[in-house]
Design a protein around this motif. Structure first.
Motif, PDB file in Angstrom:
ATOM      1  N   PRO A   1       0.837  -1.210   0.000  1.00 40.78           N
ATOM      2  CA  PRO A   1       0.000   0.000   0.000  1.00 40.78           C
ATOM      3  C   PRO A   1       0.865   1.251   0.000  1.00 40.78           C
ATOM      4  O   PRO A   1       0.932   1.995   0.993  1.00 40.78           O
ATOM      5  CB  PRO A   1      -0.807  -0.151   1.291  1.00 40.78           C
ATOM      6  CG  PRO A   1       0.125  -0.869   2.219  1.00 40.78           C
ATOM      7  CD  PRO A   1       0.933  -1.811   1.342  1.00 40.78           C
ATOM      8  N   ASN A   2       1.565   1.489  -1.104  1.00 40.78           N
ATOM      9  CA  ASN A   2       2.560   2.560  -1.144  1.00 40.78           C
ATOM     10  C   ASN A   2       1.975   3.928  -0.822  1.00 40.78           C
ATOM     11  O   ASN A   2       2.605   4.729  -0.125  1.00 40.78           O
ATOM     12  CB  ASN A   2       3.219   2.598  -2.527  1.00 40.78           C
ATOM     13  CG  ASN A   2       4.135   1.412  -2.765  1.00 40.78           C
ATOM     14  OD1 ASN A   2       4.876   1.021  -1.881  1.00 40.78           O
ATOM     15  ND2 ASN A   2       4.068   0.836  -3.954  1.00 40.78           N
ATOM     16  N   GLU A   3       0.774   4.205  -1.312  1.00 40.97           N
ATOM     17  CA  GLU A   3       0.171   5.514  -1.067  1.00 40.97           C
ATOM     18  C   GLU A   3      -0.088   5.733   0.419  1.00 40.97           C
ATOM     19  O   GLU A   3       0.077   6.841   0.938  1.00 40.97           O
ATOM     20  CB  GLU A   3      -1.126   5.651  -1.867  1.00 40.97           C
ATOM     21  CG  GLU A   3      -0.942   5.715  -3.369  1.00 40.97           C
ATOM     22  CD  GLU A   3      -0.730   4.349  -4.027  1.00 40.97           C
ATOM     23  OE1 GLU A   3      -0.505   4.311  -5.241  1.00 40.97           O
ATOM     24  OE2 GLU A   3      -0.796   3.316  -3.305  1.00 40.97           O
ATOM     25  N   LEU A   4      -0.501   4.678   1.111  1.00 37.00           N
ATOM     26  CA  LEU A   4      -0.736   4.790   2.548  1.00 37.00           C
ATOM     27  C   LEU A   4       0.571   4.960   3.313  1.00 37.00           C
ATOM     28  O   LEU A   4       0.642   5.728   4.277  1.00 37.00           O
ATOM     29  CB  LEU A   4      -1.490   3.553   3.052  1.00 37.00           C
ATOM     30  CG  LEU A   4      -2.959   3.456   2.640  1.00 37.00           C
ATOM     31  CD1 LEU A   4      -3.535   2.102   3.015  1.00 37.00           C
ATOM     32  CD2 LEU A   4      -3.777   4.574   3.279  1.00 37.00           C
TER      33      LEU A   4
ATOM     34  N   THR B   1      12.025   3.954  -1.155  1.00 35.51           N
ATOM     35  CA  THR B   1      10.632   4.393  -1.140  1.00 35.51           C
ATOM     36  C   THR B   1       9.803   3.539  -0.178  1.00 35.51           C
ATOM     37  O   THR B   1      10.258   2.510   0.315  1.00 35.51           O
ATOM     38  CB  THR B   1      10.011   4.303  -2.546  1.00 35.51           C
ATOM     39  OG1 THR B   1      10.041   2.926  -2.984  1.00 35.51           O
ATOM     40  CG2 THR B   1      10.778   5.154  -3.537  1.00 35.51           C
ATOM     41  N   GLY B   2       8.572   3.984   0.080  1.00 34.12           N
ATOM     42  CA  GLY B   2       7.654   3.210   0.902  1.00 34.12           C
ATOM     43  C   GLY B   2       8.177   3.006   2.316  1.00 34.12           C
ATOM     44  O   GLY B   2       8.600   3.944   2.993  1.00 34.12           O
ATOM     45  N   LEU B   3       8.151   1.756   2.763  1.00 37.52           N
ATOM     46  CA  LEU B   3       8.601   1.419   4.103  1.00 37.52           C
ATOM     47  C   LEU B   3      10.057   1.810   4.320  1.00 37.52           C
ATOM     48  O   LEU B   3      10.440   2.279   5.400  1.00 37.52           O
ATOM     49  CB  LEU B   3       8.409  -0.074   4.358  1.00 37.52           C
ATOM     50  CG  LEU B   3       8.915  -0.622   5.698  1.00 37.52           C
ATOM     51  CD1 LEU B   3       8.331   0.152   6.869  1.00 37.52           C
ATOM     52  CD2 LEU B   3       8.603  -2.114   5.808  1.00 37.52           C
ATOM     53  N   ALA B   4      10.877   1.640   3.298  1.00 37.26           N
ATOM     54  CA  ALA B   4      12.291   2.028   3.419  1.00 37.26           C
ATOM     55  C   ALA B   4      12.433   3.518   3.711  1.00 37.26           C
ATOM     56  O   ALA B   4      13.273   3.926   4.513  1.00 37.26           O
ATOM     57  CB  ALA B   4      13.050   1.663   2.141  1.00 37.26           C
ATOM     58  N   ALA B   5      11.590   4.327   3.096  1.00 34.77           N
ATOM     59  CA  ALA B   5      11.624   5.767   3.340  1.00 34.77           C
ATOM     60  C   ALA B   5      11.179   6.088   4.763  1.00 34.77           C
ATOM     61  O   ALA B   5      11.715   6.996   5.403  1.00 34.77           O
ATOM     62  CB  ALA B   5      10.738   6.490   2.329  1.00 34.77           C
ATOM     63  N   LEU B   6      10.196   5.343   5.276  1.00 31.32           N
ATOM     64  CA  LEU B   6       9.754   5.521   6.657  1.00 31.32           C
ATOM     65  C   LEU B   6      10.884   5.200   7.623  1.00 31.32           C
ATOM     66  O   LEU B   6      11.102   5.907   8.617  1.00 31.32           O
ATOM     67  CB  LEU B   6       8.546   4.632   6.931  1.00 31.32           C
ATOM     68  CG  LEU B   6       7.866   4.778   8.299  1.00 31.32           C
ATOM     69  CD1 LEU B   6       7.240   6.156   8.442  1.00 31.32           C
ATOM     70  CD2 LEU B   6       6.814   3.687   8.484  1.00 31.32           C
ATOM     71  N   LEU B   7      11.633   4.146   7.331  1.00 33.27           N
ATOM     72  CA  LEU B   7      12.789   3.795   8.151  1.00 33.27           C
ATOM     73  C   LEU B   7      13.858   4.875   8.074  1.00 33.27           C
ATOM     74  O   LEU B   7      14.471   5.242   9.085  1.00 33.27           O
ATOM     75  CB  LEU B   7      13.375   2.457   7.693  1.00 33.27           C
ATOM     76  CG  LEU B   7      12.508   1.204   7.886  1.00 33.27           C
ATOM     77  CD1 LEU B   7      13.200  -0.001   7.266  1.00 33.27           C
ATOM     78  CD2 LEU B   7      12.231   0.955   9.351  1.00 33.27           C
ATOM     79  N   ALA B   8      14.086   5.384   6.872  1.00 37.47           N
ATOM     80  CA  ALA B   8      15.123   6.397   6.678  1.00 37.47           C
ATOM     81  C   ALA B   8      14.830   7.659   7.486  1.00 37.47           C
ATOM     82  O   ALA B   8      15.757   8.355   7.913  1.00 37.47           O
ATOM     83  CB  ALA B   8      15.254   6.740   5.194  1.00 37.47           C
TER      84      ALA B   8
ATOM     85  N   ALA C   1      11.711  -5.553   5.406  1.00 36.15           N
ATOM     86  CA  ALA C   1      12.107  -4.297   6.048  1.00 36.15           C
ATOM     87  C   ALA C   1      12.340  -3.195   5.030  1.00 36.15           C
ATOM     88  O   ALA C   1      13.186  -2.330   5.230  1.00 36.15           O
ATOM     89  CB  ALA C   1      13.355  -4.509   6.900  1.00 36.15           C
ATOM     90  N   GLY C   2      11.584  -3.231   3.953  1.00 38.05           N
ATOM     91  CA  GLY C   2      11.655  -2.158   2.972  1.00 38.05           C
ATOM     92  C   GLY C   2      12.615  -2.439   1.833  1.00 38.05           C
ATOM     93  O   GLY C   2      13.597  -3.161   1.985  1.00 38.05           O
TER      94      GLY C   2
END
Length: 234
Positions: A34-37, A61-68, A56-57
């Motif tokens: 769910p990339n948009e979410l 982008t996506g989850l990886a960006a949230l981790l970053a 873990a991403g």
């Protein structure tokens, strides 16, 4: 008042996610993410999150960006290290993120157990390894098992193919993966769909996730991939 779970945007659907929340994110590899979410969660600003996902991403982008952005305190997953999981790798090696490694079958069943109201279950997977340290073990019919606990979440972010205003969902092929069990295990399930149909348009026999497990629904544009691998709005 008729039931209508449709929200105007992914940002509106995630506006109340608090710091410290446990958030499940559907997807297997890049299928059904769910990339948009996930991008909306980044913009929303919640911190100190516990994320439940298959990996873990990937990339940046996506989850990886949230981790970053260093917004994740802990991740519960099966495959934390892939060729392009450099953000997780750097955070873990520097002690900035906690990892709970869970075999994939156990992960799916722990999530399903939460949705089914099961207090725990015994599995042979992980017995005799570090994954079983500190957990109850038991011999059943001559084989050793490990007691695993359910994984509950405050929010589940999933991607489906189509839904109606009541939240009944159908999925596209392997994009189904973790979505159905995650929807059952969370207090609030937010789903994106490419199509919102009228009530009754989905054959009840084909509904995968009943609307009782979905609290918020957002329609998003479909993104197609060109021959060169670039994405374009469909």
């Amino acid at each position: 008042m008729p039931i209508n779970k449709i929200h105007d945007s992914v940002h509106a659907a995630l506006a109340d996610v608090p710091d410290g929340a446990t958030v499940m994110i559907g997807g297997f590899g890049t299928a059904g993410l769910p990339n948009e979410l996930t991008e909306a969660l980044i913009e929303q600003g919640a911190r100190d999150l516990t994320i439940v996902n298959n990996n873990a991403g990937n990339g940046d982008t996506g989850l990886a960006a949230l981790l970053a952005k260093k917004r994740v305190r802990k991740i519960i997953c099966s495959f934390p290290r892939q060729a392009d999981s450099h953000h997780f790798d750097g955070l873990y090696r520097s002690g900035q993120i906690e990892l709970e490694l869970v075999p994939q079958g156990n992960l799916a069943e722990r999530i399903r157990a939460a949705g089914a109201g099961i207090g725990g279950f015994f599995t042979p997977t992980g017995y005799g390894t570090k994954l079983a340290e500190g957990k109850e073990t038991r011999e059943i019919n001559g084989r050793m098992y490990v007691l695993e606990s359910p994984i509950h979440a405050d929010y589940a972010l999933i991607k489906a193919e189509a839904g109606d205003r009541w939240g009944n969902l159908v999925y596209r092929m392997t994009a189904r993966n973790f979505g159905p069990v995650m929807a059952m295990a969370a207090k609030v399930t937010v789903a994106t769909v490419h199509e919102i149909v009228e009530l009754g348009a989905i054959d009840p026999e084909t509904v995968v996730t009943p609307g009782i497990f979905v609290q918020r629904l957002v329609k998003i544009d479909r993104v197609a991939t060109t021959a060169g691998g670039f994405k374009k709005a469909a």
